[in-house]
Design an enzyme around this catalytic site. Structure first.
Site, PDB file in Angstrom:
ATOM      1  N   SER A   1     -18.689  -5.781  10.117  1.00 27.71           N
ATOM      2  CA  SER A   1     -19.294  -7.042   9.734  1.00 27.71           C
ATOM      3  C   SER A   1     -20.670  -6.920   9.089  1.00 27.71           C
ATOM      4  O   SER A   1     -21.106  -7.839   8.394  1.00 27.71           O
ATOM      5  CB  SER A   1     -19.399  -7.953  10.958  1.00 27.71           C
ATOM      6  OG  SER A   1     -20.270  -7.393  11.921  1.00 27.71           O
TER       7      SER A   1
ATOM      8  N   LYS B   1     -29.814  -7.647   9.451  1.00 28.67           N
ATOM      9  CA  LYS B   1     -28.596  -8.459   9.569  1.00 28.67           C
ATOM     10  C   LYS B   1     -28.945  -9.853  10.074  1.00 28.67           C
ATOM     11  O   LYS B   1     -29.760 -10.000  11.000  1.00 28.67           O
ATOM     12  CB  LYS B   1     -27.628  -7.751  10.533  1.00 28.67           C
ATOM     13  CG  LYS B   1     -26.229  -8.356  10.608  1.00 28.67           C
ATOM     14  CD  LYS B   1     -25.316  -7.485  11.492  1.00 28.67           C
ATOM     15  CE  LYS B   1     -23.901  -7.987  11.570  1.00 28.67           C
ATOM     16  NZ  LYS B   1     -23.030  -7.099  12.379  1.00 28.67           N
TER      17      LYS B   1
ATOM     18  N   SER C   1     -19.049  -2.263  13.491  1.00 32.67           N
ATOM     19  CA  SER C   1     -19.664  -3.022  12.400  1.00 32.67           C
ATOM     20  C   SER C   1     -20.875  -2.404  11.746  1.00 32.67           C
ATOM     21  O   SER C   1     -21.345  -2.917  10.733  1.00 32.67           O
ATOM     22  CB  SER C   1     -20.043  -4.421  12.880  1.00 32.67           C
ATOM     23  OG  SER C   1     -18.903  -5.238  12.844  1.00 32.67           O
TER      24      SER C   1
HETATM   25  N1  GLN Z   1     -14.423  -5.607  13.045  1.00 31.46           N
HETATM   26  C1  GLN Z   1     -14.564  -5.771  14.462  1.00 31.46           C
HETATM   27  C2  GLN Z   1     -14.358  -7.210  14.826  1.00 31.46           C
HETATM   28  O1  GLN Z   1     -14.011  -7.944  13.987  1.00 31.46           O
HETATM   29  C3  GLN Z   1     -15.910  -5.273  14.907  1.00 31.46           C
HETATM   30  C4  GLN Z   1     -16.992  -6.213  14.644  1.00 31.46           C
HETATM   31  C5  GLN Z   1     -18.331  -5.730  15.060  1.00 31.46           C
HETATM   32  O2  GLN Z   1     -18.536  -4.562  15.373  1.00 31.46           O
HETATM   33  N2  GLN Z   1     -19.252  -6.658  15.115  1.00 31.46           N
HETATM   34  O3  GLN Z   1     -14.528  -7.616  15.932  1.00 31.46           O
END
Ligand code: GLN
Length: 482
Positions: free
Chosen positions: A149, A74, A173
């Site tokens: 994400s 990532k 995410s």
């Molecule tokens: N979708 C969640 C957010 O927008 C989690 C994101 C993540 O785990 N980085 O914060």
């Protein structure tokens, strides 16, 4: 070919790491134009790593447990001298002066870093639609999002661009995109994997975790990247959990609890799709058939997790992201005064969702609102920990869906931030508690798209949740998730 089989073949001298790399690069060349899993394919680095793995084998040395295995990383993970963008314009031109601990450990294990994957900007989002470089697409249906994400990492593994990938999970995410792309995703116990070199979003929640196509592959990756790191003060001072040895233990006599609030029933979280509920129930029935003792367990505060998260995570983000001021990193838009330069740089560099989180977090932390918002959210976090502790007095693991729905279409949820936030309702509680959880593909929904089931356990219960997931993997492989 699995990561474990690939590494075995390379270590035995039956396959060359360079050939394996070339196979994966060819797949990327054929299809990543459409999928956009990668922000950058690190071909030069990958080739030199593959050549040294092959050289080691030729000299009779063992390159390590991930010998010759391509890993997609990532793009919020620092790679020395290689762009690390967090899919944000604000980091334009920045080259990290150091490698994240996970990058070092992957290298020492013989892995090949094949590229940096797309994400929602600074890992804020659930679809990769918040990437400054355009979204990634779901390899199962390119009209659908891959989740987020870490959508690029999930898509890379699902498309066969790499057998393994690294993601970060602050509120879901790793697990949510794994679920939407039909691969395995793990959020380890907070402190099991070093956060050194992971660009911070919400430091008390962030945790790096593996993507793989099988539980065993996820296990070997976690064994490689986990374990104490003195450079992360929140790192647990213990070696990585031993997982590969225990995967086949089975669930006979194990106590499994279904989280009432996440089971789609009345009084629980709304919006969990019936096909997702049905697959989760089917998974639980399969565990029961394999000898587990199943019960329903209420985790009452789980339902409040989402609200607490959207105060705590933005609060921490507003502090962490204050370092992007146009002075020290990346993009600078010049202006007559320093203050105006800061404003111009941040206005141009950050996307809408990141701005929204910074504003939310700054507001929640401001004098007069701190107790009402941030302080209250911390209390909810404590309640969640207590509820989990009570649940784990009665059961060994908990089960829930990973994501309330299967993959959705581009643009379906971008107009309404709340609709997007609800994606993480099942995954956020484990981040707030710091506990581990794993998402395992278990059949498909009415639309033919993958569904993930989540296994949750108490702190450092990775061996247990991996064991349970292995049982479900076997059931699914034998057609028991149809
Ligand atoms: N979708 C969640 C957010 O927008 C989690 C994101 C993540 O785990 N980085 O914060």
């Amino acid at each position: 070919m699995s990561a474990l089989d690939t590494a075995a073949a390379v270590r035995a001298g039956e396959r060359s790491a360079v050939d394996i790399l070339d196979e994966h690069l060819a797949r990327i060349a054929r299809r990543d134009g459409e999928i956009h899993a990668f922000n950058l394919v690190t071909e030069g680095l990958a080739r030199s790593q593959a050549e040294s793995v092959d050289a080691a084998v030729a000299e009779g040395r063992d390159p390590g447990p991930l010998a010759g295995v391509p890993v997609a990383v990532k793009d919020n993970t620092c790679t020395r001298g290689i762009p690390t963008t967090c899919s944000s314009r604000i980091l334009e031109g920045w080259l990290p002066p150091y490698d994240a601990t996970v990058i070092e450990r992957l290298g020492s294990a013989g892995a090949i870093i094949i590229g940096k994957t797309n994400l929602d900007e600074f890992a804020m989002g659930s679809s990769t639609e918040n990437s400054a470089f355009g979204p990634s697409r779901n390899p199962h249906d390119v009209t659908k999002v891959p989740g987020g994400s870490s959508g690029g990492s999930a898509a890379a593994v699902a498309a066969g661009f790499a057998p393994l990938a690294i993601g970060s999970d602050t509120g879901g995410s790793v697990r949510q995109p794994a679920s939407l792309c039909g691969v395995v995703g793990v959020k380890p116990t907070y402190g099991v994997v070093s956060r050194y070199g992971l660009v911070a979003f919400a430091s008390s929640l962030d945790q790096i975790g593996p993507f793989a196509t099988s539980i065993a592959d996820a296990a070997v990756l976690l064994e490689v990247i986990g374990g104490h790191d003195p450079r992360d003060s929140t790192s647990i001072p213990e070696p990585a959990p031993s997982l590969l040895d225990v995967l086949g233990r089975g669930v006979d006599g194990m106590r499994v609890g279904v989280i009432t609030e996440l089971a789609g029933g009345p009084g629980g979280v709304e919006g969990i799709a019936p096909d997702v509920v049905a697959r989760t129930r089917q998974a639980v029935a399969a565990l029961e058939a394999a000898g587990a003792r199943v019960s329903e367990i209420s985790v009452p505060s789980a339902i409040l997790g989402l609200s607490a998260y959207y105060l705590i995570a933005p609060a921490e983000a507003s502090s962490n992201l204050s370092r992007y001021d146009g002075v020290r990193y990346g993009l600078r838009v010049d202006a007559p005064t320093t203050g105006e330069m800061n404003i111009a740089s941040r206005s141009a560099g950050f996307g809408d969702e990141v701005k929204r989180r910074i504003m939310l977090g700054t507001y929640a932390l401001s004098a007069g609102y701190y107790d009402a918002f941030y302080g209250k959210a911390l209390k909810v976090r404590t309640l969640i920990m207590r509820d989990f502790a009570a649940a784990y007095e009665q059961v060994d693991v908990l089960v829930s869906p990973t994501s309330p729905t299967t993959a959705f279409g581009f643009g379906d949820k971008t107009a309404d931030p709340m609709a997007m936030y609800v994606n993480d309702v099942c995954t956020i509680p484990s981040n707030l508690s710091g506990h581990p959880a794993i998402s395992i593909p278990f059949g498909v929904g009415d639309d033919g798209m993958p569904i993930g089931v989540q296994i949750l356990g108490p702190a450092q219960s990775e061996p247990t949740i991996f064991t349970v997931a292995t049982v479900l993997e076997d059931v699914a492989a034998k057609g028991g998730a149809q």
